[in-house]
Design an enzyme around this catalytic site. Structure first.
Site: not given
Ligand code: AMP
Length: 720
Positions: A16, A423, A615, A619
């Site tokens: 539903c 990285d 980290d 970034d």
């Protein structure tokens, strides 16, 4: 725009949901609707303010119209009972017997209540007795009684729904199918269909409720209370939401830390497994930052609160997992669409089977009976229930293991990816630098460390922090002016009136400062004063223990692994070699913008998608550009959490492998459910047309498939 959250009550029909969503969206005032069947929550985005009572009446009308008896409550109304009599105490070894809860204040509704269970049992017994009665008329009377006991509510609901124009709802189709069976004299089949349907519904509901409970348990990070220390020393229990920044709270042994902060008295060991999946205790002392959701396994500590509950780690995690359901995976969108077409098509086929063949052989009642089989299997319930549950279970399980996935769509994408880019600093290495050596240039009479420390005074970079934290030299803040941080290069400032540069080769090149060649496998930070090189600091960082293993595991999945770093060539290549990376897959001396360009380059080569793992420091653009951005070990860094699609709460790169494996299990379970459910339905249809399958078999298959699909989905939850 205003957002409103509600708790849904008495909603049992997963099929539903899309109808309710459509109905709510048809209201002018509602912009966006998110219904989460498994956490029983409804979130709405409204384009204007509306009186709360009017709003809830409108919503409840929509709910009741589609599933009679279902309704919503404002979330706040249901969370007022937060400080309950329950204790927040835990033992540090067995945190499974949980006393805290993510308190939505809702109980589990049991649609199949005791009365209807008893009626079902009695009806089934009468049904069984009917087999021993040969006298046809009596047999039929008895079967009708059994039918009424078992199916009265279904028939009742279906009539209610016809009045509302819902012709294709499950209750209505079951009613038609069973009435049809009566009409052609198959009395026992009619009753059997109803009995199986009800039994199936009951078990299905139990399975769904169990999953709901497991999910809540997974999310049981929130403390019910905080022990607030008032200025007169009195300690009172308050809701975590009432605690303010700089308030002091006390956390005893066995209690969960309710809010993020810093220890100002005592030391202890914490169990952070709720947050990171890491089961080893974690020692904290005076001044250590502590995260909400950690369990105190040692002595009593006092904490100065640094974030409001709404900003705390626990709240973010809970919100993230709950909101994950809003980012719908393609599989789920497909099923929602599919469900809209499936039922009408199957019902259409039923009509064709009932009308066309008898034109040729005149056997109306036989074809009518065969057509009923189509009605019995016309609910796509198995898929509508199990597909969202599969995703939800996977996301819940992942969060328990310290991997926060922000949506089912990401889990779907991760399964396909062929490339992982790491990285280096803080991701493959610990990011905890230590100073190995300080070099002073010939004929220079300067304290290189002092100058460097002055340069890095305000820096938040891991390198900057390690230099500025050196305790041997004291720098006066007044002596420092004009601080600038140049991402990927270093810092510049003025110290006691002299311009200072501290950073890598690129920074020195930017300022045209000539530097000597230094042969080393360490990170070199050059220090310049008055635009002249005065010395260098050599630092080293350690590899994380499982970086090598992580790379090997990813390679075993045929994933292409890259490493990017702003650090120098020597160090990049030596680390790359140590962890088994291909030399051509290592890129070094990159500025943040170079990293983004490299990711784009790699993305262009990748066939099925790229994951970037960082980290979180500088970034954000890389995390956003990659198909999947994963932030690691930085639950404290808000930017990373926002930019990333997945947040890894501990420091292990091998979690990336675990995540990909989980996405593959998720996909496997989805495929099993879809193939199995559709396969069985197709077989039943074919057997039905050929006259081989009876109504019995059809309902048995249909209910069984739904149940198995739900159980299959909850397999992932059982793992935890
Ligand atoms: P990142 O992109 O943050 O990993 O930085 C790349 C490189 O820039 C580092 O390896 C350092 O050589 C240099 N760097 C960045 N920030 C600083 C800083 N605060 N102090 C010294 N060097 C830095």
């Amino acid at each position: 725009m205003t957002n409103k959250s509600f708790i849904i009550k008495n909603l049992h029909c997963a099929n539903c949901l899309n109808k309710i969503e459509a109905k709510l969206l048809s209201m002018n005032i509602i912009e966006k609707v998110e219904i989460n069947f498994y956490t029983s929550t409804l979130n709405l985005e409204l384009n204007s303010e509306l009186d709360e009572d009017i709003l809830i009446t409108m919503i409840n009308k929509a709910f009741d119209n589609i599933e009679p008896g279902s309704f919503v409550l404002y979330k706040e109304e249901t969370t007022d009972n937060k400080i309950q009599k329950k204790s927040d105490h835990k033992d540090c070894h067995g945190h499974d017997h949980d006393h805290t809860e993510i308190n939505h204040g809702h109980n589990h509704d049991h649609g199949t209540n005791k009365v209807s269970l008893i009626l079902l049992a009695v009806g089934s017994l009468i049904f069984a007795i009917s087999f021993f009665i040969d006298f046809v008329l009596l047999n039929r009377y008895i079967l009708i009684i059994a039918y009424i006991l078992v199916g009265y509510d279904i028939v009742f609901k279906s009539f209610k729904n016809i009045k509302r124009g819902n012709f294709l709802d499950e209750n209505f189709l079951m009613t038609i199918a069973t009435f049809g069976a009566f009409a052609i004299g198959d009395f026992s089949e009619a009753v059997a269909v109803m009995i199986f349907y009800k039994i199936g519904e009951y078990f299905q509901e139990r399975a769904v409720n169990n999953s709901k409970k497991s999910i809540e348990k997974l999310l049981s990070l929130k403390s019910i209370y905080a022990n607030l220390k008032k200025s007169d020393g009195e300690i009172i229990k308050v809701k975590p939401e009432e605690v303010k920044i700089n308030d002091i709270i006390i956390v005893k042994n066995g209690e969960k830390i309710p809010l993020d902060g810093k220890i100002i008295l005592g030391s202890t060991s914490l169990d952070v497994s709720f947050l990171t999946g890491e089961s080893l205790p974690y020692e904290v002392e005076l001044e250590s930052p502590v995260l909400s959701g950690s369990l105190n396994c040692g002595s009593i500590i006092e904490i100065r609160v640094e974030k409001l509950y709404s900003e705390s780690t626990v709240n973010k995690i809970i919100a993230m997992v709950q909101n994950a359901a809003a980012k719908k995976p393609i599989a789920e969108k497909f099923i929602t669409k599919f469900a809209q077409f499936y039922t009408p098509i199957v019902v259409g086929l039923a009509i064709l089977v009932a009308l066309i063949p008898p034109i040729f052989d005149g056997n109306f009642s036989q074809w009518f009976g065969r057509a009923l089989i189509f009605l019995v299997i016309s609910c796509p319930c198995a898929l509508v229930l199990s597909i969202p549950l599969t995703f939800f279970s996977s996301i819940g399980y992942a969060s328990k293991r310290g991997m926060l996935i922000k949506g089912g769509n990401y889990l779907e994408k991760i399964e396909k990816i062929d490339t992982v880019i790491f990285d280096k600093t803080g991701t493959l290495t610990k990011g905890k630098f230590k100073i190995d050596k300080i070099i002073t240039a010939d004929n220079v009479n300067e304290n290189v460390l002092e100058v460097a420390k002055a340069g890095e005074f305000y820096s938040n970079h891991p390198i900057g922090k390690i230099i500025s934290n050196d305790p041997t030299i004291i720098i006066k803040e007044n002596d420092i002016k004009d601080y600038t941080e140049i991402p990927g290069k270093g810092v510049t400032t003025t110290y006691k009136g002299n311009p200072i540069q501290v950073g890598n080769k690129k920074l020195m090149e930017t300022f045209n400062i000539s530097i000597p060649v230094i042969e080393t496998y360490q990170t070199i930070i050059y220090v310049a004063k008055n635009n002249t090189f005065i010395g260098a600091i050599l630092l080293s960082d350690e590899l994380k223990d499982d970086s090598s293993r992580a790379i090997n595991l990813l390679k075993s999945l045929n994933i292409n692994v890259f490493m990017l770093t702003g650090d120098n060539k020597n160090i990049a290549l030596s680390i790359g070699k140590e962890i088994g990376l291909d030399k051509n897959n290592i890129y070094f001396e990159l500025l943040p913008q170079d990293k983004v360009a490299k990711i784009q380059e790699i993305k262009n080569i990748s066939k099925t998608g790229v994951v970037f793992v960082g980290d979180g420091i500088n970034d954000a653009p890389a995390l956003t550009l990659a198909d999947i951005g994963i932030a690691m070990g930085k639950i404290g860094s808000d930017i990373a959490i926002e930019a990333a699609d997945v947040v890894i709460m501990n420091d292990e790169p091998s979690k990336i492998y675990e995540l990909i494996s989980l996405s593959k299990t998720n996909k496997k379970i989805l495929t099993q459910s879809i193939v199995f459910a559709l396969g069985v339905k197709a077989i039943v249809m074919i057997l039905g047309v050929l006259g081989i399958a009876s109504l019995w078999l059809a309902i048995f298959a249909d209910v069984g498939v739904a149940l198995l699909a739900v159980l299959n989905a909850s397999k992932i939850l059982k793992k935890s």
